[in-house]
Design a protein around this motif. Sequence first.
Motif, PDB file in Angstrom:
ATOM      1  N   TRP A  91      76.412 -22.017  -4.600  1.00  0.00           N
ATOM      2  CA  TRP A  91      75.247 -21.428  -3.946  1.00  0.00           C
ATOM      3  C   TRP A  91      74.591 -22.420  -2.981  1.00  0.00           C
ATOM      4  CZ3 TRP A  91      73.503 -17.299  -2.155  1.00  0.00           C
ATOM      5  CH2 TRP A  91      72.184 -17.223  -1.692  1.00  0.00           C
ATOM      6  N   ILE A  92      74.486 -23.667  -3.442  1.00  0.00           N
ATOM      7  CA  ILE A  92      73.838 -24.682  -2.596  1.00  0.00           C
ATOM      8  C   ILE A  92      74.655 -24.896  -1.314  1.00  0.00           C
ATOM      9  CG2 ILE A  92      73.155 -27.140  -2.508  1.00  0.00           C
ATOM     10  CD1 ILE A  92      72.569 -26.811  -5.586  1.00  0.00           C
ATOM     11  N   LEU A  93      75.970 -24.914  -1.460  1.00  0.00           N
ATOM     12  CA  LEU A  93      76.819 -25.085  -0.271  1.00  0.00           C
ATOM     13  C   LEU A  93      76.781 -23.843   0.618  1.00  0.00           C
ATOM     14  CD1 LEU A  93      80.015 -26.904  -1.657  1.00  0.00           C
ATOM     15  CD2 LEU A  93      77.853 -27.889  -0.923  1.00  0.00           C
ATOM     16  N   THR A  94      76.677 -22.670  -0.013  1.00  0.00           N
ATOM     17  CA  THR A  94      76.592 -21.424   0.778  1.00  0.00           C
ATOM     18  C   THR A  94      75.383 -21.478   1.708  1.00  0.00           C
ATOM     19  OG1 THR A  94      77.650 -20.187  -0.995  1.00  0.00           O
ATOM     20  CG2 THR A  94      76.434 -18.881   0.606  1.00  0.00           C
ATOM     21  N   CYS A  95      74.294 -22.043   1.204  1.00  0.00           N
ATOM     22  CA  CYS A  95      73.069 -22.140   2.020  1.00  0.00           C
ATOM     23  C   CYS A  95      73.208 -23.194   3.117  1.00  0.00           C
ATOM     24  CB  CYS A  95      71.867 -22.477   1.132  1.00  0.00           C
ATOM     25  SG  CYS A  95      71.531 -21.185  -0.059  1.00  0.00           S
ATOM     26  N   CYS A 154      85.539 -27.984   4.057  1.00  0.00           N
ATOM     27  CA  CYS A 154      84.895 -28.704   2.950  1.00  0.00           C
ATOM     28  C   CYS A 154      84.334 -30.043   3.447  1.00  0.00           C
ATOM     29  CB  CYS A 154      85.919 -28.907   1.828  1.00  0.00           C
ATOM     30  SG  CYS A 154      85.365 -29.999   0.517  1.00  0.00           S
ATOM     31  N   ARG A 155      85.148 -30.746   4.233  1.00  0.00           N
ATOM     32  CA  ARG A 155      84.713 -32.041   4.775  1.00  0.00           C
ATOM     33  C   ARG A 155      83.511 -31.855   5.716  1.00  0.00           C
ATOM     34  NH1 ARG A 155      88.344 -36.340   5.190  1.00  0.00           N
ATOM     35  NH2 ARG A 155      87.780 -36.601   7.381  1.00  0.00           N
ATOM     36  N   ASP A 156      83.554 -30.791   6.515  1.00  0.00           N
ATOM     37  CA  ASP A 156      82.449 -30.534   7.457  1.00  0.00           C
ATOM     38  C   ASP A 156      81.143 -30.261   6.707  1.00  0.00           C
ATOM     39  OD1 ASP A 156      84.196 -30.782   9.541  1.00  0.00           O
ATOM     40  OD2 ASP A 156      84.370 -28.632   9.977  1.00  0.00           O
ATOM     41  N   ILE A 157      81.222 -29.421   5.671  1.00  0.00           N
ATOM     42  CA  ILE A 157      80.004 -29.077   4.926  1.00  0.00           C
ATOM     43  C   ILE A 157      79.436 -30.338   4.252  1.00  0.00           C
ATOM     44  CG2 ILE A 157      79.069 -27.727   2.986  1.00  0.00           C
ATOM     45  CD1 ILE A 157      81.241 -25.587   3.580  1.00  0.00           C
ATOM     46  N   ALA A 158      80.325 -31.112   3.617  1.00  0.00           N
ATOM     47  CA  ALA A 158      79.875 -32.318   2.901  1.00  0.00           C
ATOM     48  C   ALA A 158      79.261 -33.325   3.874  1.00  0.00           C
ATOM     49  CB  ALA A 158      81.057 -32.939   2.164  1.00  0.00           C
ATOM     50  N   THR A 159      79.896 -33.496   5.030  1.00  0.00           N
ATOM     51  CA  THR A 159      79.386 -34.459   6.027  1.00  0.00           C
ATOM     52  C   THR A 159      78.019 -33.999   6.543  1.00  0.00           C
ATOM     53  OG1 THR A 159      81.660 -34.901   6.665  1.00  0.00           O
ATOM     54  CG2 THR A 159      79.976 -35.641   8.202  1.00  0.00           C
ATOM     55  N   ARG A 160      77.920 -32.684   6.780  1.00  0.00           N
ATOM     56  CA  ARG A 160      76.649 -32.132   7.277  1.00  0.00           C
ATOM     57  C   ARG A 160      75.527 -32.418   6.280  1.00  0.00           C
ATOM     58  NH1 ARG A 160      77.787 -26.397   7.624  1.00  0.00           N
ATOM     59  NH2 ARG A 160      78.970 -26.998   9.454  1.00  0.00           N
ATOM     60  N   THR A 314      77.111 -34.759 -11.368  1.00  0.00           N
ATOM     61  CA  THR A 314      77.058 -34.452  -9.917  1.00  0.00           C
ATOM     62  C   THR A 314      75.904 -33.494  -9.639  1.00  0.00           C
ATOM     63  OG1 THR A 314      79.462 -34.541  -9.935  1.00  0.00           O
ATOM     64  CG2 THR A 314      78.446 -33.709  -7.925  1.00  0.00           C
ATOM     65  N   MET A 315      75.779 -32.453 -10.483  1.00  0.00           N
ATOM     66  CA  MET A 315      74.738 -31.449 -10.225  1.00  0.00           C
ATOM     67  C   MET A 315      73.334 -32.054 -10.332  1.00  0.00           C
ATOM     68  SD  MET A 315      76.099 -28.890  -9.033  1.00  0.00           S
ATOM     69  CE  MET A 315      74.514 -28.124  -8.722  1.00  0.00           C
ATOM     70  N   ALA A 316      73.141 -33.006 -11.239  1.00  0.00           N
ATOM     71  CA  ALA A 316      71.829 -33.657 -11.362  1.00  0.00           C
ATOM     72  C   ALA A 316      71.510 -34.385 -10.045  1.00  0.00           C
ATOM     73  CB  ALA A 316      71.848 -34.627 -12.539  1.00  0.00           C
ATOM     74  N   ARG A 317      72.528 -35.056  -9.495  1.00  0.00           N
ATOM     75  CA  ARG A 317      72.330 -35.792  -8.233  1.00  0.00           C
ATOM     76  C   ARG A 317      72.068 -34.813  -7.077  1.00  0.00           C
ATOM     77  NH1 ARG A 317      77.385 -38.202  -7.701  1.00  0.00           N
ATOM     78  NH2 ARG A 317      78.062 -36.857  -6.007  1.00  0.00           N
ATOM     79  N   VAL A 318      72.855 -33.739  -7.038  1.00  0.00           N
ATOM     80  CA  VAL A 318      72.718 -32.760  -5.948  1.00  0.00           C
ATOM     81  C   VAL A 318      71.320 -32.131  -5.991  1.00  0.00           C
ATOM     82  CG1 VAL A 318      73.572 -30.544  -5.043  1.00  0.00           C
ATOM     83  CG2 VAL A 318      75.202 -32.262  -5.845  1.00  0.00           C
ATOM     84  N   LYS A 319      70.905 -31.703  -7.189  1.00  0.00           N
ATOM     85  CA  LYS A 319      69.608 -31.024  -7.300  1.00  0.00           C
ATOM     86  C   LYS A 319      68.465 -31.970  -6.921  1.00  0.00           C
ATOM     87  CE  LYS A 319      69.193 -27.897 -10.746  1.00  0.00           C
ATOM     88  NZ  LYS A 319      69.376 -27.350 -12.115  1.00  0.00           N
ATOM     89  N   LYS A 320      68.593 -33.214  -7.352  1.00  0.00           N
ATOM     90  CA  LYS A 320      67.558 -34.215  -7.010  1.00  0.00           C
ATOM     91  C   LYS A 320      67.489 -34.386  -5.483  1.00  0.00           C
ATOM     92  CE  LYS A 320      66.350 -38.991  -8.136  1.00  0.00           C
ATOM     93  NZ  LYS A 320      67.093 -40.014  -7.399  1.00  0.00           N
TER      94      LYS A 320
END
Length: 326
Positions: A91-95, A154-160, A314-320
């Motif tokens: 969901w987070i990546l979809t946004c 995937c690389r584009d989204i992560a880099t963005r 990972t999710m704890a880091r992403v959410k933070k």
Amino acid sequence: MKRVFSGVQPTGNIHLGNYLGALKQFVELQDDHECIYCIVDMHAITVPQNPKELKEHILDVAALYLAVGVDPKKSIVFVQSDVPGHAELNWILTCNSYTGELSRMTQFKSKSQNKESAPTGLFTYPVLMAADILLYDTDVVPVGNDQKQHIELCRDIATRINNTVKKTFVIPEGRFLKAGARIMALDDPTQKMSKSAANVHSRISLLDEPNKIKKSIMKATTDSEGVVRYDVENKPGISNLMTIYSVLGNMSMEEIEAKYEGKGYGDFKKDLVEITVNALAPIKERYEEIRHSDELIEILKDGAERANAISVKTMARVKKNFGLGL
Ligand code: AQP
């Protein structure tokens, strides 16, 4: 050690394309990488599935992973929907992805072709794939050539996200083999071999009986020249069969060409049947041993626990980093 992640959809029996493009790499990478291999059941439901059959196919693919040589002592093997982080990160990546970039994906175009409308999940499939990969801080993704575009996305989204929100993700690299990265359909060498193609003779599944293998190879489309020569552009049918021969029979294209000089496709195909049947026999045997065992279920449960433990961090880091939650 570098971390590896990849997955296969439980949409039918794994075929030679899946094996030579992806699974062979899974096994090769196990000794010097930290490997995580998933059965991506949430990807499978982007097209309609019969729930009973899907459950069976999940176990079929898991048993085939082990049968080809994935070792659960070295690698984590689990089912995607058993780890909630995949859907959460999706969901987070979809946004953070755009309809424009998703509409350029060729897999979506071909799978939605000739349909009046397509499920949204089929459109956002590559975002879920990006979530699968990024959830485990993956360095290397062993896949077939058909996934190149999805890995780039995937690389584009992560880099963005790393550039606009905060450095959050490891940027993964795709790993593609020189031979076997794209095995073509036996009945139409302009299309990739696929689990869901209507004609069963378009593919060789790892569990096919020898007679079926023989029939599919002997019927395979070639050309009227009758010369065993590797030339993908002008002779895609025989070149595809030569790729299978080369990888399973461990011979170079030059050696194959020399062996069949002055002989027709019949001799070549007969030998290819034998090589293929012999290569698949031990896989089938191991599969039969493990498919209905309690051990298989235990391996998948243990794999899900280990995968979940990584994903929660990972999710704890992403959410933070995104400012989500308390
Ligand atoms: N023909 C192929 N040659 C080489 N590699 C291939 N792969 C798929 N087809 C070939 C690789 O196998 C892995 C698992 O694929 P998947 O099941 O996740 O999805 P897919 O690419 O959509 O495979 P299929 O067989 O075509 O399934 P359906 O028909 O269900 O869509 C991936 O690494 C893929 O690159």
